[in-house]
Design a protein around this motif. Structure first.
Motif, PDB file in Angstrom:
ATOM      1  N   VAL A  37      15.380   5.779  -0.378  1.00  0.00           N
ATOM      2  CA  VAL A  37      13.937   5.147   0.341  1.00  0.00           C
ATOM      3  C   VAL A  37      13.012   5.360  -1.070  1.00  0.00           C
ATOM      4  O   VAL A  37      13.006   6.412  -1.666  1.00  0.00           O
ATOM      5  CB  VAL A  37      14.073   6.409   1.457  1.00  0.00           C
ATOM      6  N   ASN A  83       7.459  -4.114   0.543  1.00  0.00           N
ATOM      7  CA  ASN A  83       8.152  -2.757   1.314  1.00  0.00           C
ATOM      8  C   ASN A  83       6.986  -1.489   2.041  1.00  0.00           C
ATOM      9  O   ASN A  83       6.687  -2.197   3.335  1.00  0.00           O
ATOM     10  CB  ASN A  83       8.912  -1.437   0.568  1.00  0.00           C
ATOM     11  N   HIS A 134      10.913   0.917   3.562  1.00  0.00           N
ATOM     12  CA  HIS A 134      11.076   1.182   1.627  1.00  0.00           C
ATOM     13  C   HIS A 134      13.030   1.148   2.199  1.00  0.00           C
ATOM     14  O   HIS A 134      12.670   2.199   0.876  1.00  0.00           O
ATOM     15  CB  HIS A 134      10.083   2.598   2.318  1.00  0.00           C
ATOM     16  N   THR A 135      13.626   1.732   3.000  1.00  0.00           N
ATOM     17  CA  THR A 135      14.815   1.693   2.661  1.00  0.00           C
ATOM     18  C   THR A 135      15.270   0.213   1.619  1.00  0.00           C
ATOM     19  O   THR A 135      15.073  -1.153   1.689  1.00  0.00           O
ATOM     20  CB  THR A 135      15.488   1.224   3.085  1.00  0.00           C
TER      21      THR A 135
END
Length: 312
Positions: free
Chosen positions: A13, A84, A90-91
């Protein structure tokens, strides 16, 4: 996937630039604008050099390669960060993280090596002008750049392969806006001593050798300039060298603060700020410092745009 009682992480993340959503959106928009300026500026450099036969010289050949590398360099981090932020995703997969790391290392090293080559080119032009066309012939320039690409790709492959063998089983939170060496090493639950040794040996050799060559080249250039009798000529030469050296100091100073400082001195905020300087700010400044202030480049761009208007 588990190993004993530990869960092996295969996804990370990326927290980005700020824990505040508003600040994150603002900074993402800011860096997107800087990204567009960087890409546009460097594309103009390439356009001007390609379109004007007068600029088909070793100095501008290397400058066009630097412009291309700067576009690739900033493109490895900023677009993903912006996407993102605005998608809320956000990964990044482990494979995606290693891919980003590989290209980031490749382009950051190529950037520093090209800065070194450009300093050498100026050294030959100023200190050995009679031998310039012989030493810096087109074939040699192409072979030199090709060799540098091989070195950077192999160096990046070494770091990426060493990173791929590590296990990540504690936390998958990266306090950064891209997958960088130090932040990944800090997350690993494996023995990272081999990675650290490679960073301080091979990494130092690849990173510091160009810096030393740049400083030596400019030292010779400085002594040669001091012999110039014309005050105007001295001022012009010092102005150009000062601009080039400011980029070198900015690039190497911030990069060294991240990769070659003791691990105890690393903090997420410090590493992020340093990374912003050499991954975003420096590529954006290069077009202004190296060419958009150059009279020949301005003339080439004016010709290119005039031809485009007439053709249209």
């Amino acid at each position: 996937m588990e190993r004993g009682n530990l869960t092996v992480i295969r996804e990370f993340v990326l927290l980005g630039l700020s824990s505040s959503a508003k600040q994150q959106h603002f900074l993402s928009i800011l860096f997107l604008c800087m990204y567009l300026v960087t890409v546009s500026g460097n594309m103009l450099i390439i356009l001007g050099i390609v379109s004007d036969s007068y600029l088909h010289s070793p100095m501008y050949f290397f400058l066009s390669k630097l412009a291309f590398v700067d576009i690739c360099f900033i493109s490895t981090t900023v677009p993903r960060m912006v996407v993102n932020t605005f998608t809320g995703t956000h990964t990044i997969s482990f494979a995606g993280c290693l891919t980003q790391l590989y290209f980031f290392i490749s382009f950051v090293n190529m950037d520093s090596l090209l800065l070194c080559v450009m300093a050498y080119d100026r050294y030959v032009a100023i200190c050995n002008p009679l031998h310039y066309t012989t030493l810096m012939n087109p074939r040699f320039c192409v072979q030199l750049v090709s060799g540098l690409w091989v070195v950077t790709f192999l160096h990046a492959l070494l770091h990426t392969a060493l990173m791929a063998r590590l296990s990540f089983c504690d936390s998958n939170i990266i306090h950064h806006f891209f997958c960088d060496l130090n932040v990944l090493l800090q997350l690993s639950c494996s023995d990272v001593s081999c990675n650290v040794i490679v960073i301080f040996t091979v990494g130092s050799l690849v990173a510091l050798t160009p810096l030393i060559c740049i400083l030596i080249s400019y030292a010779f250039i400085f002594f040669t300039i001091m012999k110039i009798t014309s005050t105007q000529g001295k001022q012009k030469a010092f102005s150009t060298c000062g601009c080039h050296l400011s980029v070198v100091v900015l690039f190497y100073g911030t990069a060294s603060a991240v990769y070659f400082s003791p691990s105890s001195s690393h903090t997420p905020r410090k590493d992020t700020l340093s990374a912003i300087m050499y991954t975003i700010v420096t590529p954006m400044l290069n077009p202004f410092i190296y060419s958009l202030r150059n009279k020949d480049m301005k003339k080439a761009l004016q010709k290119a745009f005039c031809k485009g208007v007439v053709f249209h």
